[in-house]
Motif scaffolding. Structure first.
Motif, PDB file in Angstrom:
ATOM      1  N   UNK A 122      19.622   2.835   1.317  1.00  0.00           N
ATOM      2  CA  UNK A 122      19.045   1.800   2.140  1.00  0.00           C
ATOM      3  C   UNK A 122      17.473   1.644   2.262  1.00  0.00           C
ATOM      4  N   UNK A 123      16.918   0.612   1.954  1.00  0.00           N
ATOM      5  CA  UNK A 123      15.721   0.527   1.872  1.00  0.00           C
ATOM      6  C   UNK A 123      15.227   0.179   3.250  1.00  0.00           C
ATOM      7  N   UNK A 124      15.745  -0.701   4.171  1.00  0.00           N
ATOM      8  CA  UNK A 124      15.465  -1.042   5.684  1.00  0.00           C
ATOM      9  C   UNK A 124      16.445  -0.672   6.505  1.00  0.00           C
ATOM     10  N   UNK A 125      16.233   0.235   7.444  1.00  0.00           N
ATOM     11  CA  UNK A 125      17.204   0.446   8.436  1.00  0.00           C
ATOM     12  C   UNK A 125      16.856  -0.074   9.578  1.00  0.00           C
ATOM     13  N   UNK A 126      17.455  -1.092  10.595  1.00  0.00           N
ATOM     14  CA  UNK A 126      17.225  -1.621  11.675  1.00  0.00           C
ATOM     15  C   UNK A 126      17.751  -0.757  12.726  1.00  0.00           C
ATOM     16  N   UNK A 154      17.063 -22.219  11.763  1.00  0.00           N
ATOM     17  CA  UNK A 154      16.974 -21.635  10.726  1.00  0.00           C
ATOM     18  C   UNK A 154      16.340 -20.287  10.244  1.00  0.00           C
ATOM     19  N   UNK A 155      15.887 -19.612  11.329  1.00  0.00           N
ATOM     20  CA  UNK A 155      15.063 -18.498  11.144  1.00  0.00           C
ATOM     21  C   UNK A 155      16.455 -17.189  10.975  1.00  0.00           C
ATOM     22  N   UNK A 156      15.963 -16.515  10.106  1.00  0.00           N
ATOM     23  CA  UNK A 156      17.046 -15.159   9.865  1.00  0.00           C
ATOM     24  C   UNK A 156      16.222 -14.137  10.613  1.00  0.00           C
ATOM     25  N   UNK A 157      17.168 -13.702  11.711  1.00  0.00           N
ATOM     26  CA  UNK A 157      16.619 -12.582  12.607  1.00  0.00           C
ATOM     27  C   UNK A 157      17.779 -11.623  12.898  1.00  0.00           C
ATOM     28  N   UNK A 182      -1.284 -14.829  11.109  1.00  0.00           N
ATOM     29  CA  UNK A 182      -0.214 -14.937  12.107  1.00  0.00           C
ATOM     30  C   UNK A 182       1.047 -14.262  11.754  1.00  0.00           C
ATOM     31  N   UNK A 183       1.368 -13.176  12.242  1.00  0.00           N
ATOM     32  CA  UNK A 183       2.783 -12.657  11.454  1.00  0.00           C
ATOM     33  C   UNK A 183       3.855 -12.291  12.493  1.00  0.00           C
ATOM     34  N   UNK A 184       4.801 -12.416  12.358  1.00  0.00           N
ATOM     35  CA  UNK A 184       5.861 -12.025  13.294  1.00  0.00           C
ATOM     36  C   UNK A 184       6.674 -11.125  12.474  1.00  0.00           C
ATOM     37  N   UNK A 185       6.463  -9.933  12.517  1.00  0.00           N
ATOM     38  CA  UNK A 185       7.078  -8.713  11.796  1.00  0.00           C
ATOM     39  C   UNK A 185       8.606  -8.687  11.727  1.00  0.00           C
ATOM     40  N   UNK A 186       9.183  -8.846  12.776  1.00  0.00           N
ATOM     41  CA  UNK A 186      10.654  -8.839  12.596  1.00  0.00           C
ATOM     42  C   UNK A 186      11.394  -9.769  12.167  1.00  0.00           C
ATOM     43  N   UNK A 187      10.547 -11.164  11.878  1.00  0.00           N
ATOM     44  CA  UNK A 187      11.269 -12.384  11.470  1.00  0.00           C
ATOM     45  C   UNK A 187      10.884 -12.142  10.128  1.00  0.00           C
ATOM     46  N   UNK A 188       9.924 -11.397   9.526  1.00  0.00           N
ATOM     47  CA  UNK A 188       9.473 -11.504   8.040  1.00  0.00           C
ATOM     48  C   UNK A 188      10.286 -10.413   7.397  1.00  0.00           C
ATOM     49  N   UNK A 189      10.513  -9.385   7.973  1.00  0.00           N
ATOM     50  CA  UNK A 189      11.241  -8.285   7.164  1.00  0.00           C
ATOM     51  C   UNK A 189      12.474  -8.869   6.458  1.00  0.00           C
ATOM     52  N   UNK A 190      13.580  -9.551   7.117  1.00  0.00           N
ATOM     53  CA  UNK A 190      14.574  -9.953   6.796  1.00  0.00           C
ATOM     54  C   UNK A 190      14.382 -10.748   5.374  1.00  0.00           C
ATOM     55  N   UNK A 191      13.376 -11.235   5.238  1.00  0.00           N
ATOM     56  CA  UNK A 191      13.135 -12.293   3.938  1.00  0.00           C
ATOM     57  C   UNK A 191      12.825 -11.447   2.604  1.00  0.00           C
TER      58      UNK A 191
END
Length: 313
Positions: A122-126, A154-157, A182-191
């Motif tokens: 896994x590259x990302x573990x939430x 439509x936001x992937x979170x 203006x970054x929202x980290x937890x919303x950007x990482x799933x992308x």
């Protein structure tokens, strides 16, 4: 040899920082003893312009062990900026990075499970909360409602996930190529699109100190999340405007018909209600559009996200 770095954003955390760091060092030692990755580990603390003795504690910890590193902002730039600064520094030497808040309300014992999942590919573990029993009814209800609203927009979170996660070096390097301020980290990482998985935990109350996210900051953070990730509110304004125009056409036809039938009634109340409603709708629409224009202005200026005053290697 693989290297694990734990990044801790800290703002006025003098009451909990020493005990939290010691607990994380113990956890890193336990992981190293049993893990097949044969990794080394350290901790990077980012002081987000604290006004208490947080930086003095970081300096003392740095003198006691070389496994503690520190960054100090020149002023308070915010939690997300502190995370970005920590990630940019950590990725230079780390193969995997875990982010966790200094109060350790997110279960640090789950870091070992995160490392195991990283070893499995896994590259990302939430880190995901499996319940919100410790939250008030208001906070629990508004949080769940917020996730639903973002989904509709439509936001992937990842629901019930904050900023407790593990990221591999390549996932971090990709994430850090995103240039926006203006970054929202937890919303950007799933992308990012890398292989992801989750670990579940129960959040605990703070050991000491006060929450750094009162209601006002939470509302601001939530709004930033919406406006940073989607233009759906602007599209909603367009839809509402189109519907209002259709309604106006219908009311015009109705008014003409009533006039021809001689049934018109001059009403002050209905007129005033219409004026106030349309006026309020216009002001809200201008405000939403203004938010986006303001964010664009900040992005175009290209000002630094933070300023580092001190570095402890």
């Amino acid at each position: 040899m693989q290297k694990l770095t734990i990044v801790i954003p800290a703002y006025n955390e003098e009451e909990v920082l020493t005990s939290s760091v010691q607990k994380l060092l113990d956890i890193e030692d336990q992981i190293a003893e049993r893990n097949s990755l044969n990794q080394k580990a350290d901790i990077l603390i980012v002081d987000d312009g604290s006004s208490d003795h947080t930086w003095s504690i970081i300096e003392r910890l740095n003198l006691e062990t070389s496994r503690i590193r520190g960054l100090r902002f020149s002023r308070n730039f915010g939690h997300q900026a502190a995370l970005i600064a920590g990630l940019r520094e950590a990725v230079k030497t780390a193969d995997m990075v875990v982010t966790i808040d200094a109060d350790l309300q997110d279960d640090p014992n789950k870091i070992a499970e995160m490392v195991d999942k990283y070893a499995d590919g896994a590259d990302i573990v939430y880190g995901v909360r499996n319940n919100r029993d410790t939250d008030s009814w208001f906070k629990r209800t508004t949080a769940q409602g917020y996730y639903k609203v973002l989904k509709l927009l439509g936001v992937e979170l990842v629901p019930n996930h904050a900023d407790f996660r593990l990221m591999s070096k390549r996932a971090l390097e990709t994430f850090l190529t995103y240039p926006e301020r203006n970054i929202f980290i937890r919303g950007l990482i799933p992308k990012l699109g890398y292989n992801t998985t989750e670990v579940y935990y129960k959040r605990t109350p703070r050991m000491a100190g006060e929450s750094k996210y009162p209601l006002k900051k939470m509302l601001t953070f939530a709004w930033d999340g919406i406006t940073s990730l989607t233009i759906a509110p602007v599209r909603l304004i367009l839809i509402i405007g189109a519907l209002a125009c259709l309604f106006a056409v219908g009311m015009s036809a109705y008014s003409i018909m009533m006039k021809l039938l001689g049934l018109t009634v001059h009403g002050w109340s209905s007129l005033m209600l219409s004026v106030w409603f349309i006026g309020g709708l216009l002001m809200i629409s201008l405000g939403v559009i203004g938010e986006y224009i303001g964010k664009l202005t900040i992005e175009v200026k290209g000002r630094p996200l933070y300023t580092i005053q001190n570095v402890l290697e």
